[in-house]
Design an enzyme around this catalytic site. Sequence first.
Site, PDB file in Angstrom:
ATOM      1  N   THR A  14       0.816  -1.210   0.000  1.00 41.83           N
ATOM      2  CA  THR A  14       0.000   0.000   0.000  1.00 41.83           C
ATOM      3  C   THR A  14       0.849   1.258   0.000  1.00 41.83           C
ATOM      4  O   THR A  14       0.659   2.154  -0.827  1.00 41.83           O
ATOM      5  CB  THR A  14      -0.925  -0.005   1.228  1.00 41.83           C
ATOM      6  OG1 THR A  14      -1.769  -1.157   1.176  1.00 41.83           O
ATOM      7  CG2 THR A  14      -1.797   1.244   1.260  1.00 41.83           C
ATOM      8  N   VAL A  15       1.802   1.339   0.926  1.00 43.44           N
ATOM      9  CA  VAL A  15       2.619   2.555   1.034  1.00 43.44           C
ATOM     10  C   VAL A  15       3.583   2.662  -0.139  1.00 43.44           C
ATOM     11  O   VAL A  15       3.775   3.749  -0.703  1.00 43.44           O
ATOM     12  CB  VAL A  15       3.380   2.583   2.372  1.00 43.44           C
ATOM     13  CG1 VAL A  15       4.267   3.819   2.457  1.00 43.44           C
ATOM     14  CG2 VAL A  15       2.402   2.567   3.540  1.00 43.44           C
ATOM     15  N   LYS A 106       8.549   1.791  12.114  1.00 40.48           N
ATOM     16  CA  LYS A 106       8.627   2.182  13.539  1.00 40.48           C
ATOM     17  C   LYS A 106       9.228   1.082  14.396  1.00 40.48           C
ATOM     18  O   LYS A 106       9.960   1.356  15.350  1.00 40.48           O
ATOM     19  CB  LYS A 106       7.236   2.535  14.062  1.00 40.48           C
ATOM     20  CG  LYS A 106       6.236   1.402  13.956  1.00 40.48           C
ATOM     21  CD  LYS A 106       4.862   1.802  14.358  1.00 40.48           C
ATOM     22  CE  LYS A 106       3.859   0.697  14.045  1.00 40.48           C
ATOM     23  NZ  LYS A 106       3.694   0.449  12.594  1.00 40.48           N
ATOM     24  N   VAL A 133       6.129   7.486  12.753  1.00 44.74           N
ATOM     25  CA  VAL A 133       5.249   7.931  13.835  1.00 44.74           C
ATOM     26  C   VAL A 133       4.153   8.822  13.252  1.00 44.74           C
ATOM     27  O   VAL A 133       4.452   9.860  12.663  1.00 44.74           O
ATOM     28  CB  VAL A 133       6.021   8.723  14.915  1.00 44.74           C
ATOM     29  CG1 VAL A 133       5.077   9.210  16.005  1.00 44.74           C
ATOM     30  CG2 VAL A 133       7.132   7.872  15.519  1.00 44.74           C
ATOM     31  N   GLY A 188     -10.561  -2.534   7.129  1.00 46.45           N
ATOM     32  CA  GLY A 188      -9.138  -2.392   6.861  1.00 46.45           C
ATOM     33  C   GLY A 188      -8.405  -1.491   7.832  1.00 46.45           C
ATOM     34  O   GLY A 188      -7.215  -1.203   7.657  1.00 46.45           O
ATOM     35  N   ASP A 202       2.171  -1.059  19.456  1.00 48.40           N
ATOM     36  CA  ASP A 202       2.447  -0.135  18.351  1.00 48.40           C
ATOM     37  C   ASP A 202       2.647   1.280  18.882  1.00 48.40           C
ATOM     38  O   ASP A 202       3.617   1.964  18.525  1.00 48.40           O
ATOM     39  CB  ASP A 202       1.284  -0.170  17.356  1.00 48.40           C
ATOM     40  CG  ASP A 202       1.442   0.841  16.230  1.00 48.40           C
ATOM     41  OD1 ASP A 202       2.117   0.531  15.245  1.00 48.40           O
ATOM     42  OD2 ASP A 202       0.880   1.953  16.354  1.00 48.40           O
ATOM     43  N   LYS A 206       6.165   3.914  19.076  1.00 51.37           N
ATOM     44  CA  LYS A 206       6.176   5.311  18.624  1.00 51.37           C
ATOM     45  C   LYS A 206       6.557   6.256  19.759  1.00 51.37           C
ATOM     46  O   LYS A 206       7.302   7.225  19.548  1.00 51.37           O
ATOM     47  CB  LYS A 206       4.806   5.670  18.057  1.00 51.37           C
ATOM     48  CG  LYS A 206       4.464   4.891  16.794  1.00 51.37           C
ATOM     49  CD  LYS A 206       3.020   5.077  16.374  1.00 51.37           C
ATOM     50  CE  LYS A 206       2.695   4.254  15.135  1.00 51.37           C
ATOM     51  NZ  LYS A 206       1.267   4.337  14.763  1.00 51.37           N
TER      52      LYS A 206
END
Length: 431
Positions: A14-15, A106, A133, A188, A202, A206
């Site tokens: 995706t990125v 991250k 982040v 999603g 997660d 960060k």
Amino acid sequence: MKNTITVGLLGLGTVGSGVIEILHDHKERIQHRTGCEVTIKSVLVNNVEKPRELPDGSTNLTDRYEDITRDPEIDVVVEVMGGIDHTLTILLEAIQHGKHVVTANKDLIAQHGAELFAACQESGSDLYYEASVAAGVPIIRSIMDGLSSDRITKMMGIVNGTTNYIMTKMSQDGADFDSILKEAQDLGFAEADPTADVDGLDAARKMTILSILGFSMPFNLEDVEVKGIRGLSLSDIQYAEELGYRIKLIGIAENDANGVSVSVEPTFLPATHPLSSVNDEFNAVYVYGDAVGETMFYGPGAGKLPTATAVVSDLIAVLKNIRLGTTGTAYVQPQFPKQVMPKDQQMTKKYIRLHVLDQTGMLMEITKIFAQYNISFDQIIQRSYEEDGERELMMVTHQVSEEDFSQAMKEIETHHSVKSVESIFRVEGGS
């Protein structure tokens, strides 16, 4: 002076596809601002046979990372594939071959940032990681550049969009945790395995990164106290609103004369606090500085183009450094040794919800235990409970040390009138 910068891209999910899209669609703007053209020569993928639509037909797909790390024509490696150990190996090899690195990873930065920076200093390479982040929120660049002249004393952040989406929907729709988590997965917003998000890991990674930058100390993930949102009940959300608060999963990093404390936990925020109005998948970081006072950075915390925008912004920073001949100079070693604040110096307010026996003198006995540990209360609410002979007791303390509170709760948990301790949350705001 170079007129063309060549990029190797690790990952085309995706990125990665977002990075290619932005570099293609904004090609002229980027060239105007940097003075050079950017081309993606090679992309690392798992399956080179899979059909893909790429705007530049000259881009090479490869399943061998050495084709990127060892290619003398590639100037910058952009990593958006995730992972830790194998990815670390790839990036260290890229740095050893003189490549600059931009990453959105991250997990990698939180656990191996020091090792990567050391390698970059030795090779004279750049390492940028804005997208690691809060995705589209430029918080890292703001701390490193915009607030570099100030002394940051506290940072509070909603830095995980999945949990913020879940908690927003629980509050607005009155649905329980499990049903909203399933909805988030279907849309999603949550992974098939949501552990890292809902258990707070997660967000903790960060906050580790932000604490290193904000306080200039070498913190580790193990220094962060972590509590996720599993088991968060609608009752607590409703009681929070009744008491004038809203619950958010908040990362909090504080720095004072006693040291630094870093935590991630569900937190009662005053309904009037700016972070209380940050909903759905959005992220925000609230920063306190000696000189600037209070500032807040807000924006999308995930998504294809917001994350890719942060990646490309870092890439542009590298391009400018290359043309100026200043690569390898951005990183500064932490100024101070790590100083973790002792538990008896960590002062917070607490929300406690108990199920207790409905007996004369019950409340007096419980508050007497707390008083022995210098704990007093800002608010106390009693409610009838569905079980005969029981009541529900909600209490908000004044400021108390974590050590005293922990000792008091050990006695409360074993007291004959306490049936169960249903929940304990941190409370921000007030004395």
